[in-house]
Every structure is written in structure tokens, then in C-alpha cells.
Design an enzyme around this catalytic site. Structure first.
Site, PDB file in Angstrom:
ATOM      1  N   ARG A  40       0.853  -1.185   0.000  1.00  0.00           N
ATOM      2  CA  ARG A  40       0.000   0.000   0.000  1.00  0.00           C
ATOM      3  C   ARG A  40       0.890   1.235   0.000  1.00  0.00           C
ATOM      4  O   ARG A  40       1.899   1.297   0.709  1.00  0.00           O
ATOM      5  CB  ARG A  40      -0.924   0.026   1.219  1.00  0.00           C
ATOM      6  CG  ARG A  40      -2.108  -0.930   1.131  1.00  0.00           C
ATOM      7  CD  ARG A  40      -3.126  -0.479   0.089  1.00  0.00           C
ATOM      8  NE  ARG A  40      -4.329  -1.288   0.092  1.00  0.00           N
ATOM      9  CZ  ARG A  40      -4.517  -2.351  -0.689  1.00  0.00           C
ATOM     10  NH1 ARG A  40      -3.555  -2.731  -1.520  1.00  0.00           N
ATOM     11  NH2 ARG A  40      -5.653  -3.019  -0.641  1.00  0.00           N
ATOM     12  N   GLU A  92      -3.393   7.443  -4.583  1.00  0.00           N
ATOM     13  CA  GLU A  92      -3.975   6.895  -5.808  1.00  0.00           C
ATOM     14  C   GLU A  92      -5.356   7.492  -6.075  1.00  0.00           C
ATOM     15  O   GLU A  92      -6.131   7.698  -5.144  1.00  0.00           O
ATOM     16  CB  GLU A  92      -4.115   5.363  -5.670  1.00  0.00           C
ATOM     17  CG  GLU A  92      -2.813   4.623  -5.776  1.00  0.00           C
ATOM     18  CD  GLU A  92      -2.995   3.106  -5.771  1.00  0.00           C
ATOM     19  OE1 GLU A  92      -4.041   2.622  -6.259  1.00  0.00           O
ATOM     20  OE2 GLU A  92      -2.105   2.418  -5.282  1.00  0.00           O
ATOM     21  N   HIS A 141      -0.984  -0.251 -10.153  1.00  0.00           N
ATOM     22  CA  HIS A 141      -1.627  -1.140  -9.182  1.00  0.00           C
ATOM     23  C   HIS A 141      -2.068  -2.447  -9.856  1.00  0.00           C
ATOM     24  O   HIS A 141      -3.243  -2.829  -9.817  1.00  0.00           O
ATOM     25  CB  HIS A 141      -2.824  -0.445  -8.523  1.00  0.00           C
ATOM     26  CG  HIS A 141      -3.158  -0.997  -7.165  1.00  0.00           C
ATOM     27  ND1 HIS A 141      -3.635  -0.233  -6.128  1.00  0.00           N
ATOM     28  CD2 HIS A 141      -3.086  -2.263  -6.668  1.00  0.00           C
ATOM     29  CE1 HIS A 141      -3.849  -0.982  -5.062  1.00  0.00           C
ATOM     30  NE2 HIS A 141      -3.523  -2.223  -5.369  1.00  0.00           N
TER      31      HIS A 141
END
Length: 329
Positions: free
Chosen positions: A244, A273, A291
Site C-alpha cells: 500500500r 492513488e 496497481h
């Protein structure tokens, strides 16, 4: 539940086979496009759903849950991480939360290992050069030199399923495996992985050639790699993150790479993001991926199957196999 088929609201477009199966089993309300739901759409969803199927892009926080209807009893997350969901608030409202652990392990480990190879060997730079320049003069003994990974020290932060899968891959590439974890692994696992445990994250960071992050994002791991810790990293080292983005102080990382105080980074996740830090986007020493760590057809199908199993178990009156408890957050 009173209805024979519960109302299941899905917040994003899922693989067609998963959506078909969900329609067969439940009163499923699907998302026709692949755009994240707006806040207003999420409010509408929690008001009318018996079961909500969100993804990492949906912020299921206390404010949203306060607007949920009485029928909402299950949040079946389509994803392994649950940092997008306020599990404590859900639990307080007697709403069960599930996720999809295990099925993403090998895919995410593949992505991490790819970045561990790509950044030191400058794969992205080489590819971009050929795409942008038509006048490549050919092989040269001194051009586009990178660093080998064989024999280098890999420091893994978070030695759960994915961290161990990365360790197995890296070991096959001749890397020395080191790790920091909340709990030390058993002697058998350490022996199998030939892994060295570091109780002090600070000391490990200062001695690694490559650092790969595999811990979840929780309040305890927010900016785990803080400005102070990032300054401990060797200037010839590389940082890889497939966990993350919030685990790293991204502004400091970008500045240190720009100044040559860290050699480079491979990032599949970002702190804000879908916004990307401009300094990271400009840097030739950073490999950026959108991602994609779990983005395989097989992985997405497995995630969908997990979601369906959790929903089925719940509506049949059983404990879902992948229930997330507040103590796990």
C-alpha cells in the site's frame, strides 16, 4: 434475512463469469461501467443493500456506515486489503466484514520480483529508449549499465504469505533473504527460506541492497517508512512497494531519489492513488506500475469465487471463512 435472495450491490465492474454467477445466486445490482462509485452512489448503495461488495477504490468509513439501512449486514470486500473499510465501525453496527486472502499471493509476489529485477537492471529505461529513439546505435560495453541482483541483500518488510512467496523467488535468484516482521517466523520456515530476522527495522534498512514492502496498511504502518527511516537507507539501495502506498512517506522518497540519496524504486501502489507524485513520474530511476499486482485473469476469478463463498456462507447462517475481526486490523 426476510428475502429469499438478498440484495447484493457491487460497486465496480467484475469479471463477466463472476457477475453471471452472482446474478444466479443473489438479487445482484451490478455496475454497468468501470468507474468508481461517487459518494452519493455509495450512500444509495448502503441504504438499500443487504450485502455490499466494494473494492479498494471505495472508502467505506464511519460517516458512510452511519447512513446505512438496517438491512446491511455484510460487506464482502473484493480484495485482500481491508484498509478501505472502517472495520471497527462496521462491527459496532453488527455488520460483518470479509475479504479475499490467499488468492493474490503468487500474483503479487510475481509483480514484486519483477520490480526487484526491473529497477536495478534499468529495464524500463531500456524499453522507453527503444520506443522513443529510432537511431539506437547498437550494443555498447558501457551503456545502460545496471546492478546485478545475485548475491545482494533483500530486506522484506512483512513476512506473511506474500513476503514469504517473494523470499522463495528471490532466493532462487541468489539473493540473501532478510526480514522484519511483527512476529519472528518459526525456525523451520527461517531455515527453509534461509532468512535472517531483524528485530530492529532501522538496523535492517541501513544494511539492505533492496527493500521490498509487504505489510498491510493500518494505523500502525502508516508512513512506517517515514522521512527519518528513509534517510537510513543506503544511497545505492532500491525500494519496491507492492503493498500500500501509505506505508511510505512518498514525498520524502521522491526527494531522496531526485537527490541521489536512494538509487531508485519500483512502485505498484501510491500514497494518493490514482494521483502520481510528479517527481516520481519524471524520474528515470523509478519504475511505476498502475496497481497491477493482482491483475491476472486467474486472480480476479479466484477473488470473485471467494466473495461468493463468503456471501453464501453468511446467508446460510454460517460464519464466513474470510471474516475480518476488529482484532485483525
Amino acid at each position: 434475512m426476510a428475502r429469499q435472495k438478498p440484495i447484493v450491490v457491487v460497486t465496480r465492474k467484475l469479471p463477466a463469469a463472476v457477475e453471471t454467477r452472482m446474478r444466479e445466486l443473489f438479487d445482484t445490482r451490478l455496475k454497468e461501467d468501470d468507474k468508481p462509485m461517487s459518494q452519493a452512489q455509495l450512500v444509495e448503495a448502503v441504504k438499500h443493500a443487504d450485502i455490499l461488495v466494494p473494492t479498494v477504490t471505495d472508502r467505506i468509513d464511519a460517516h458512510l456506515l452511519s447512513q446505512a439501512g438496517e438491512n446491511l449486514k455484510l460487506i464482502a470486500n473484493f480484495g485482500n486489503g481491508i484498509d478501505n473499510i472502517d472495520v471497527l465501525s462496521a462491527n459496532a453496527r453488527n455488520i460483518t466484514v470479509t475479504n479475499t486472502p490467499g488468492v493474490l499471493t503468487e500474483d503479487t509476489a510475481d509483480m514484486a520480483m519483477s520490480l526487484i529485477l526491473a529497477v536495478p537492471r534499468r529495464f524500463a529505461e531500456g524499453m522507453l529508449y527503444l520506443k522513443e529513439h529510432k537511431d539506437w546505435p547498437g550494443w555498447s560495453p558501457t551503456w545502460m549499465l545496471g546492478k546485478r541482483v545475485w548475491g545482494k541483500r533483500l530486506g522484506i518488510i512483512g513476512m506473511g504469505r506474500i513476503g514469504q512467496a517473494v523470499a522463495r523467488r528471490a532466493k532462487a535468484f541468489g539473493m540473501q533473504i532478510h526480514y522484519h516482521n511483527r512476529r519472528r517466523l518459526s525456525e523451520d520456515v527461517e531455515y527453509d527460506l534461509e532468512a535472517t530476522y531483524w528485530e530492529s527495522l532501522d538496523q535492517m534498512l541501513a544494511r539492505m541492497d533492496v527493500i521490498s514492502i509487504h505489510c498491510p496498511h493500518t494505523p500502525a504502518t502508516y508512513h512506517l517508512l517515514s522521512a527519518r527511516r528513509l534517510k537510513l537507507v543506503n544511497k545505492d539501495a532500491y525500494i519496491v512497494n507492492t503493498a500500500r502506498g501509505e506505508v511510505i512517506d512518498e514525498q520524502t522518497l521522491a526527494r531522496l531519489i531526485e537527490n541521489g540519496d536512494i538509487a531508485g524504486a519500483g512502485l505498484d501502489v501510491f500514497e494518493n492513488e490514482p494521483k502520481i507524485n510528479p517527481k516520481l513520474a519524471r524520474s528515470e530511476r523509478v519504475v511505476l506500475m498502475p496497481h497491477m499486482g493482482s491483475a491476472t485473469e486467474e486472480g480476479r476469478m479466484d477473488m470473485g469465487e471467494k466473495v461468493i463463498i463468503n456471501i453464501k456462507a453468511f446467508i446460510d447462517g454460517h460464519r464466513p471463512p474470510d471474516r475480518v475481526l476488529p482484532s485483525m486490523v
